[in-house]
Scaffold this motif. Structure first.
Motif, PDB file in Angstrom:
ATOM      1  N   ARG A 187       0.832  -1.210   0.000  1.00  0.00           N
ATOM      2  CA  ARG A 187       0.000   0.000   0.000  1.00  0.00           C
ATOM      3  C   ARG A 187       0.860   1.252   0.000  1.00  0.00           C
ATOM      4  O   ARG A 187       0.544   2.241  -0.694  1.00  0.00           O
ATOM      5  N   THR A 188       1.954   1.249   0.752  1.00  0.00           N
ATOM      6  CA  THR A 188       2.875   2.390   0.772  1.00  0.00           C
ATOM      7  C   THR A 188       3.454   2.636  -0.614  1.00  0.00           C
ATOM      8  O   THR A 188       3.694   3.787  -1.018  1.00  0.00           O
ATOM      9  N   ASP A 189       3.653   1.565  -1.365  1.00  0.00           N
ATOM     10  CA  ASP A 189       4.198   1.671  -2.722  1.00  0.00           C
ATOM     11  C   ASP A 189       3.139   2.007  -3.762  1.00  0.00           C
ATOM     12  O   ASP A 189       3.399   1.937  -4.970  1.00  0.00           O
ATOM     13  N   GLY A 190       1.948   2.343  -3.307  1.00  0.00           N
ATOM     14  CA  GLY A 190       0.903   2.795  -4.226  1.00  0.00           C
ATOM     15  C   GLY A 190      -0.074   1.734  -4.656  1.00  0.00           C
ATOM     16  O   GLY A 190      -0.842   1.943  -5.599  1.00  0.00           O
ATOM     17  N   SER A 191      -0.076   0.574  -4.007  1.00  0.00           N
ATOM     18  CA  SER A 191      -0.997  -0.532  -4.341  1.00  0.00           C
ATOM     19  C   SER A 191      -0.980  -0.857  -5.830  1.00  0.00           C
ATOM     20  O   SER A 191      -2.024  -0.853  -6.500  1.00  0.00           O
ATOM     21  N   PRO A 192       0.200  -1.132  -6.401  1.00  0.00           N
ATOM     22  CA  PRO A 192       0.255  -1.425  -7.833  1.00  0.00           C
ATOM     23  C   PRO A 192      -0.552  -2.671  -8.169  1.00  0.00           C
ATOM     24  O   PRO A 192      -0.641  -3.603  -7.371  1.00  0.00           O
ATOM     25  N   PRO A 193      -1.164  -2.706  -9.370  1.00  0.00           N
ATOM     26  CA  PRO A 193      -1.919  -3.895  -9.791  1.00  0.00           C
ATOM     27  C   PRO A 193      -0.979  -5.036 -10.138  1.00  0.00           C
ATOM     28  O   PRO A 193       0.230  -4.837 -10.346  1.00  0.00           O
ATOM     29  N   LEU A 194      -1.531  -6.227 -10.238  1.00  0.00           N
ATOM     30  CA  LEU A 194      -0.705  -7.399 -10.506  1.00  0.00           C
ATOM     31  C   LEU A 194      -0.001  -7.320 -11.853  1.00  0.00           C
ATOM     32  O   LEU A 194       1.053  -7.936 -12.034  1.00  0.00           O
ATOM     33  N   GLU A 195      -0.564  -6.584 -12.795  1.00  0.00           N
ATOM     34  CA  GLU A 195       0.096  -6.441 -14.096  1.00  0.00           C
ATOM     35  C   GLU A 195       1.451  -5.741 -13.975  1.00  0.00           C
ATOM     36  O   GLU A 195       2.276  -5.830 -14.888  1.00  0.00           O
ATOM     37  N   ARG A 196       1.689  -5.067 -12.845  1.00  0.00           N
ATOM     38  CA  ARG A 196       2.975  -4.385 -12.643  1.00  0.00           C
ATOM     39  C   ARG A 196       3.969  -5.245 -11.862  1.00  0.00           C
ATOM     40  O   ARG A 196       5.139  -4.865 -11.726  1.00  0.00           O
ATOM     41  N   THR A 212      15.046 -18.683 -10.974  1.00  0.00           N
ATOM     42  CA  THR A 212      16.441 -19.086 -11.117  1.00  0.00           C
ATOM     43  C   THR A 212      16.595 -20.485 -10.509  1.00  0.00           C
ATOM     44  O   THR A 212      15.655 -21.004  -9.901  1.00  0.00           O
ATOM     45  N   PRO A 213      17.776 -21.091 -10.623  1.00  0.00           N
ATOM     46  CA  PRO A 213      17.969 -22.392  -9.955  1.00  0.00           C
ATOM     47  C   PRO A 213      17.754 -22.319  -8.445  1.00  0.00           C
ATOM     48  O   PRO A 213      17.472 -23.329  -7.802  1.00  0.00           O
ATOM     49  N   GLN A 214      17.885 -21.127  -7.873  1.00  0.00           N
ATOM     50  CA  GLN A 214      17.711 -20.967  -6.424  1.00  0.00           C
ATOM     51  C   GLN A 214      16.253 -20.831  -6.009  1.00  0.00           C
ATOM     52  O   GLN A 214      15.918 -20.918  -4.828  1.00  0.00           O
ATOM     53  N   GLY A 215      15.370 -20.591  -6.977  1.00  0.00           N
ATOM     54  CA  GLY A 215      13.968 -20.478  -6.617  1.00  0.00           C
ATOM     55  C   GLY A 215      13.251 -19.378  -7.375  1.00  0.00           C
ATOM     56  O   GLY A 215      13.722 -18.882  -8.397  1.00  0.00           O
ATOM     57  N   GLN A 216      12.088 -18.979  -6.836  1.00  0.00           N
ATOM     58  CA  GLN A 216      11.190 -18.019  -7.478  1.00  0.00           C
ATOM     59  C   GLN A 216      11.062 -16.783  -6.600  1.00  0.00           C
ATOM     60  O   GLN A 216      10.935 -16.884  -5.383  1.00  0.00           O
ATOM     61  N   GLU A 217      11.055 -15.607  -7.237  1.00  0.00           N
ATOM     62  CA  GLU A 217      10.860 -14.354  -6.514  1.00  0.00           C
ATOM     63  C   GLU A 217       9.814 -13.513  -7.232  1.00  0.00           C
ATOM     64  O   GLU A 217       9.857 -13.376  -8.458  1.00  0.00           O
ATOM     65  N   ILE A 218       8.867 -12.967  -6.474  1.00  0.00           N
ATOM     66  CA  ILE A 218       7.843 -12.074  -7.029  1.00  0.00           C
ATOM     67  C   ILE A 218       7.963 -10.744  -6.315  1.00  0.00           C
ATOM     68  O   ILE A 218       7.979 -10.674  -5.084  1.00  0.00           O
ATOM     69  N   THR A 219       8.067  -9.669  -7.081  1.00  0.00           N
ATOM     70  CA  THR A 219       8.226  -8.326  -6.533  1.00  0.00           C
ATOM     71  C   THR A 219       7.250  -7.381  -7.205  1.00  0.00           C
ATOM     72  O   THR A 219       6.642  -7.710  -8.220  1.00  0.00           O
ATOM     73  N   TRP A 220       7.110  -6.175  -6.634  1.00  0.00           N
ATOM     74  CA  TRP A 220       6.278  -5.169  -7.253  1.00  0.00           C
ATOM     75  C   TRP A 220       7.021  -3.831  -7.230  1.00  0.00           C
ATOM     76  O   TRP A 220       7.892  -3.601  -6.373  1.00  0.00           O
ATOM     77  N   PRO A 221       6.683  -2.927  -8.151  1.00  0.00           N
ATOM     78  CA  PRO A 221       7.361  -1.631  -8.197  1.00  0.00           C
ATOM     79  C   PRO A 221       6.639  -0.615  -7.319  1.00  0.00           C
ATOM     80  O   PRO A 221       5.496  -0.818  -6.901  1.00  0.00           O
ATOM     81  N   ARG A 222       7.288   0.475  -7.048  1.00  0.00           N
ATOM     82  CA  ARG A 222       6.630   1.597  -6.375  1.00  0.00           C
ATOM     83  C   ARG A 222       5.958   2.453  -7.438  1.00  0.00           C
ATOM     84  O   ARG A 222       6.591   2.835  -8.430  1.00  0.00           O
ATOM     85  N   VAL A 223       4.678   2.726  -7.258  1.00  0.00           N
ATOM     86  CA  VAL A 223       3.925   3.544  -8.198  1.00  0.00           C
ATOM     87  C   VAL A 223       3.987   4.992  -7.721  1.00  0.00           C
ATOM     88  O   VAL A 223       3.619   5.298  -6.573  1.00  0.00           O
ATOM     89  N   ALA A 224       4.460   5.885  -8.591  1.00  0.00           N
ATOM     90  CA  ALA A 224       4.598   7.290  -8.204  1.00  0.00           C
ATOM     91  C   ALA A 224       3.231   7.932  -8.032  1.00  0.00           C
ATOM     92  O   ALA A 224       2.275   7.587  -8.693  1.00  0.00           O
TER      93      ALA A 224
END
Length: 376
Positions: free
Chosen positions: A349-358, A364-376
């Motif tokens: 929410r602090t990052d602007g509640s970006p939608p999943l499309e963002r 990688t061989p080490q695993g999976q990572e899911i991140t989101w950007p900060r929406v201005a």
């Protein structure tokens, strides 16, 4: 009476009008492939107003069977891992385990796959074989490999495909392992949901190739991801939106709950967030990132409703209750599940509640990572 050919043309027209069919080769495939052949064993329909949900068979020869084969809806074809429509008279209250996906999602995924002539495609999850048949029509039988974990489901699909003159390479096995024998592939498309994208798929895809898979979790929020495999063996991508939902791959289903912990133990405090925040699809997806192995259950001891997140493997749990408009949480086990969820939701929410499309996904061989950007 409307013929199957007319129903196919009507279906293609409706899918194109709705924006799901965007290119002529896929429209030709939809107009050519008889979906009813892949439902010749019947399907299950939900019994109206049943609680818990009950299902009853709909067999060929009934009044609207053919019409419904070409309706834009998912049709359940197996219950409880073994039961086909022809096995049952009456109703059953067990969970669906296989289905014919609604045509708009099938063709949307094929369009999003962005295949080209000459591409080799691995399909994970043959199901009824309808999606497989469309791939064969578009690319040719020799370009398509399809893996199905359930031998009986694969056999029915093989028979239906043969009846349509399609003979792809059908494999019975764990699709989470891919199928190395025919690798590398230009495209991998997945007709079940996964909690984590297996690195085997990445390793079996050519550099520059595409993996299309629905990524979700045990809190039942999921999205379609399209990843590109890079030369260094990393797959990166984004989510395509639309609140896509598939049955989870059987090896990644949640474990049985077993003996429940004592939810009266643990530490209790007030919390700014209640379980109602999980009604939002994206917030629930964020919660899954925070607590990827948590399941949700609702209990009502002593007249009070407890909303519980439980990680069976670690024994961590969080039980939320609401009194006089104020939420409290009691937590136990080695991790504080609700603290982790609340922290992730706060940052999102602090990052602007970006939608999943963002959101971004990296494998990688080490695993999976899911991140989101900060929406201005």
């Amino acid at each position: 009476m409307t013929t199957a050919a007319e129903l196919r043309r009507n279906l293609a027209h409706d899918l194109a009008s709705a924006g799901h069919l965007r290119t002529q080769p896929w429209r030709h495939a939809v107009e050519a492939v008889p979906r009813h052949e892949f439902l010749a064993g019947g399907f299950f329909e939900q019994v109206p107003d049943s609680a818990p949900t009950a299902w009853r068979p709909v067999m060929p020869g009934t009044d609207d069977w053919l019409r419904r084969c070409y309706a834009d809806e998912s049709l359940v074809t197996q219950i409880a891992g073994t039961i086909a429509p022809g096995d049952l008279r009456g109703e059953i209250m067990r969970a669906p385990t296989s289905s014919s996906t609604m045509p708009n999602l099938v063709v949307r995924m094929h369009e999003e796959l962005r295949v080209e002539d000459g591409h080799q495609v691995l399909e994970v999850g043959t199901g009824t074989g309808y999606s497989t048949a469309l791939l064969c029509r578009r690319l040719g039988d020799d370009a398509v490999t399809s893996v199905e974990v359930d031998e009986s489901v694969s056999l029915r699909a093989r028979n239906a495909l043969a009846a349509c003159g399609a003979h792809p390479d059908l494999v019975v096995g764990d699709g989470l392992l891919g199928y190395a024998e025919n690798a590398p592939y230009d495209r991998i498309t997945v007709t079940c949901a996964v909690v984590t994208v297996p690195y085997e798929w990445v390793g079996q895809t050519r550099a520059g190739g595409t993996i299309l898979a629905t990524v979700g979790g045990w809190l039942h929020s999921s999205e379609l991801a399209r990843l590109t495999v890079e030369a260094d063996g990393t797959a990166r991508g984004t989510f395509l939106g639309g609140q896509i939902s598939f049955m989870l791959a059987r090896p990644q289903l949640p474990p049985p709950l077993g003996l429940l912990p004592d939810f009266g133990a643990g530490d209790e405090r007030r919390t700014a967030f209640g379980i109602d925040l999980l009604a939002d699809w994206t917030a629930r997806f964020v919660a899954q990132i925070a607590a990827p192995r948590a399941q949700r259950i609702t209990l009502g001891p002593d007249g009070r409703e407890n909303h519980v997140l439980l990680d069976v493997e670690t024994g961590s749990w969080a039980a939320l209750t609401r009194n006089n408009g104020q939420w409290t949480v009691r937590q136990g086990g080695p991790a504080r599940l609700w603290d982790d969820v609340a922290d992730h939701i706060t940052r999102w929410r602090t990052d602007g509640s970006p939608p999943l499309e963002r959101f971004r996904i990296t494998v990688t061989p080490q695993g999976q990572e899911i991140t989101w950007p900060r929406v201005a």
